[in-house]
Design a protein around this motif. Structure first.
Motif, mmCIF file in Angstrom:
data_model
loop_
_atom_site.group_PDB
_atom_site.id
_atom_site.type_symbol
_atom_site.label_atom_id
_atom_site.label_comp_id
_atom_site.label_asym_id
_atom_site.label_seq_id
_atom_site.Cartn_x
_atom_site.Cartn_y
_atom_site.Cartn_z
ATOM 1 N N ALA A 40 0.843 -1.194 0.000
ATOM 2 C CA ALA A 40 0.000 0.000 0.000
ATOM 3 C C ALA A 40 0.878 1.244 0.000
ATOM 4 N N MET A 41 0.479 2.248 -0.761
ATOM 5 C CA MET A 41 1.287 3.452 -0.882
ATOM 6 C C MET A 41 1.522 4.148 0.447
ATOM 7 N N ARG A 42 0.538 4.133 1.340
ATOM 8 C CA ARG A 42 0.687 4.900 2.579
ATOM 9 C C ARG A 42 1.777 4.297 3.465
ATOM 10 N N ASN A 67 -0.067 -0.838 -4.591
ATOM 11 C CA ASN A 67 -1.497 -0.893 -4.864
ATOM 12 C C ASN A 67 -2.163 0.432 -4.515
ATOM 13 N N THR A 68 -3.363 0.598 -5.021
ATOM 14 C CA THR A 68 -4.101 1.852 -4.828
ATOM 15 C C THR A 68 -5.157 1.696 -3.739
ATOM 16 N N SER A 69 -4.921 0.772 -2.834
ATOM 17 C CA SER A 69 -5.876 0.514 -1.756
ATOM 18 C C SER A 69 -6.309 1.813 -1.097
ATOM 19 N N ALA A 71 -8.393 3.892 -2.626
ATOM 20 C CA ALA A 71 -8.967 4.736 -3.678
ATOM 21 C C ALA A 71 -10.459 4.464 -3.800
ATOM 22 N N ASP A 76 -8.903 9.020 -7.851
ATOM 23 C CA ASP A 76 -8.050 8.652 -6.706
ATOM 24 C C ASP A 76 -6.971 7.663 -7.134
ATOM 25 N N PHE A 79 -4.243 9.019 -9.454
ATOM 26 C CA PHE A 79 -3.360 9.868 -8.659
ATOM 27 C C PHE A 79 -2.395 9.010 -7.835
ATOM 28 N N ALA A 80 -2.958 7.996 -7.175
ATOM 29 C CA ALA A 80 -2.130 7.115 -6.343
ATOM 30 C C ALA A 80 -1.110 6.359 -7.181
ATOM 31 N N LEU A 83 1.805 8.650 -7.996
ATOM 32 C CA LEU A 83 2.646 8.806 -6.809
ATOM 33 C C LEU A 83 3.498 7.559 -6.590
#
Lengths: 256, 256, 256, 256
Positions: A40-42, A67-69, A71, A76, A79-80, A83
């Motif tokens: 996950a990006m975060r 992954n764009t989890s 979104a 969203d 964008f993710a 990034l």
């Protein structure tokens, strides 16, 4: 077997969420033999030189699949994805779009829209989706590198509830089929492989095991064996034998 | 793990019926890594020095487990067991009593009666039975070395249809639990192992595979991995995640 | 249809345990339209002229079927059956022998032994049993009036877990087949009827419903409809339509 | 209960394809008590004053629900809907878009697009769809009058294979939920009702029955009873009773 242009030797993909610690996650990734892990990006801090999660994964030589989890729509997710590409240097993206915060079920409309956009932007798109055969076809036509139907609700460990539809998807797909979400036991992963699925993605079943590292190794073995069983050609199912496989009658008769 | 006094390293037992040839059967036995194979008495010719089936199995070093397949009552089975002991020199016997010629379902009454008699005669008795928890307890009390509940009708390849009852048997047994009959795929065998079953007996699923030798190897791996997964402690099943494993929200928020 | 010499118009049998009150139980019995209800012996006080449970049931005109619930072996059960006959004046007995206090699974050996003895003593014997096709045959041969295979563990509401084996029992039985234990929803009872079962016995599913009286009526309707559906002949199952039932193509073409 | 502004007394919808004859179809419609039947456009001849299929249905007083079966995309479907409105005078439309000629699985993207367009054109839209909870939400937001998730592949008679996802749809929907496609037995329809589904649409299960007219009546009863069972509140499922509902022990003890 390949996804996009990359050759893989392992048919097991791993998710990295829910582990009790980063050490346990990295050890599980290594035990699993996977070459592709979602992230996950975060969980990535782009401002740090050495990230406690990212760095060990990179050192382990696995391909990262951001992954764009989280979104909630295509915007969203796009964008993710951008990034993620900037932060990790990879153009591979696992597309997850779930407006529903309760069951995290994927959105078919936004997923197709984002796939079309991301393919144009040069991404290798791996879209998480319901086990919907027509959607699978459309994602493939939009240029997705694989299709990723769910087996059961994410995090449920409930196994192959969507089997009937995954069979259709396998029959109709020209890209690899990756079963994602819901796989709860190594035997579930093996069953998917026996059906002819190409890859399996597992996360909760490993992270929630009593011994995640050992469970990761079990999944690795289950996937390898399941594929070999598929290639060995399973026998058919029936209602039961009408004829004894080895009746005693003749022997008893002969000895009488 | 042990059955009676003998230590086994493989949890897979093999039946030898239904193979297209003796060579294929022997090769499958070897590929499976099994140490214990069942053999119908009628397939043994006690008057020959070298038997085309028996001799290669003996040379492969596997323990023979003659069965009483074809017996319709306890008397038949006891007679067959004695013949088997005389012909093969082993006091191990797989007890199969099936008056029903159509589905070969086992007879609980005659099976208990024969078990009692054979135990007194010094046999190591391995009784094939319906997945009946009370019968399992009574066979154990009568001195059976294991209990062998069926997963599904013999020869059906239908998998663990009796799961609820096998769980009870595992919970209550003090002897090894061997799942016999109905296992159709390596993932079925693995699932049995994940539940805590001690051994699995497979025949039709291997003999009816397109490539029996490879399928035998798959079953061997499935049983080993299934046991390891049981020991690793499976995660629990639920209706699905109410919380995203890795929501993007905070990340998107942070980057806003 | 008949059990022994008695004609029944309802295919639904009711158990009377677990109800919140005697009034609710009697009202449920009436709403169900049943003509045969089981009753545990300990609930009857033979020293009282008017029993709060027994008397209303007798007034409702239903046939009483005392059961031997709590019996741990044949001896217990025969003793209880005799007491029941003395106390209630009926020679009908539902035979339940469960040495296992946890799951109340029936004992096949003692059940056959008690059936043989009770038939000789002139009882109409209705034996509760595991869904064991050979045992069903042997009970029938011993003179039982019906066979009563369980659908799932008693009290579980889990439905037709033993379906494969009940199908065999139906195919082979010459006495009525009564599915007993585990039926949890009206649709379970209907499904049993659609398969060709003759009677269904329900208790927990009604007693544990929010509105037992209404649920009792639902079970009555489900059993009637299920039987009619069986007689109407179900269509076969397949993997899905390869041909549109009503394609638009020709119409669009025709209108072009 | 209502769909759009119309009150219905029957929760059963019928499809009219696959019947052996028009007479049998009309008789089945009457026996089912349905007030709403689907009809493929190609079966209507707009140039005839009295149509052998349409006229008897109209005389029977049922509401017609033309469907767009055969449409491969939104454009096809919108065209067909307009024709249907012109030919039949109703603005109700069952939206079916299936580009896949083999399994007739619905297209989520085109279905949403057509729903949006048809709602704007004043249609009461009833969209056939995969059991996709997010798509259901989006169709509802687009103004569909109901959502119509499939239970199993159309024409398969396989029953509620998508149960997990239909439960989510029920939980989240603000419009009636109609289970469409795959219902094979009256007990399947009843089970859907027990779960809280609002309507059930049945076609193949009736048309392929040995006696379609009687089967239609069975479905009518199953739907009514299933709804009543839902309202009566089903008891919960468990692994089985740990305590005898009515142990004999105290009675035997008391009588000793």
């Amino acid at each position: 077997m390949k996804i996009a242009d990359r050759e893989f030797h392992s048919r097991l993909l791993l998710g990295t969420g829910k582990f009790a610690s980063g050490e346990l996650m990295v050890a599980s990734v290594k035990a699993s033999g996977t070459e592709l892990v979602t992230l996950a990006m975060r969980r990535i801090n782009p401002n740090e030189k050495t990230d406690p999660v990212l760095t060990p994964l990179q050192q382990a030589g696995v391909q990262l699949l951001p992954n764009t989890s989280g979104a909630r729509d295509a915007e969203d997710a796009i964008f993710a994805a951008k990034l993620a590409r900037a932060a990790t240097g990879t153009n591979w993206i696992k597309l997850e779009i779930h407006p529903d915060p309760r069951y995290l079920m994927p959105d078919p409309i936004e997923t197709l829209k984002a796939t079309e956009a991301l393919v144009k932007l040069g991404f290798v798109v791996m879209p998480y989706m319901h086990a919907d055969p027509v959607l699978a076809k459309r994602l493939e036509e939009a240029g997705s590198a694989v299709v990723m139907p769910l087996a059961a609700p994410i995090g449920s460990n409930n196994g192959l509830r969507t089997r009937d539809f995954i069979e259709m998807i396998i029959e109709q797909a020209n890209v690899p089929v990756v079963v994602d979400a819901g796989i709860g036991k190594p035997s579930d992963a093996m069953q998917a492989m026996e059906m002819g699925v190409d890859f399996v993605l597992v996360n909760t079943a490993i992270a929630s095991a009593h011994n995640p590292v050992q469970m990761a190794a079990c999944f690795q073995e289950a996937v390898v064996t399941g594929r070999r069983a598929f290639e060995a050609g399973l026998g058919v199912q029936s209602f039961g034998a009408a004829v004894a496989s080895s009746p005693l009658t003749s022997f008893l008769g002969a000895s009488a």
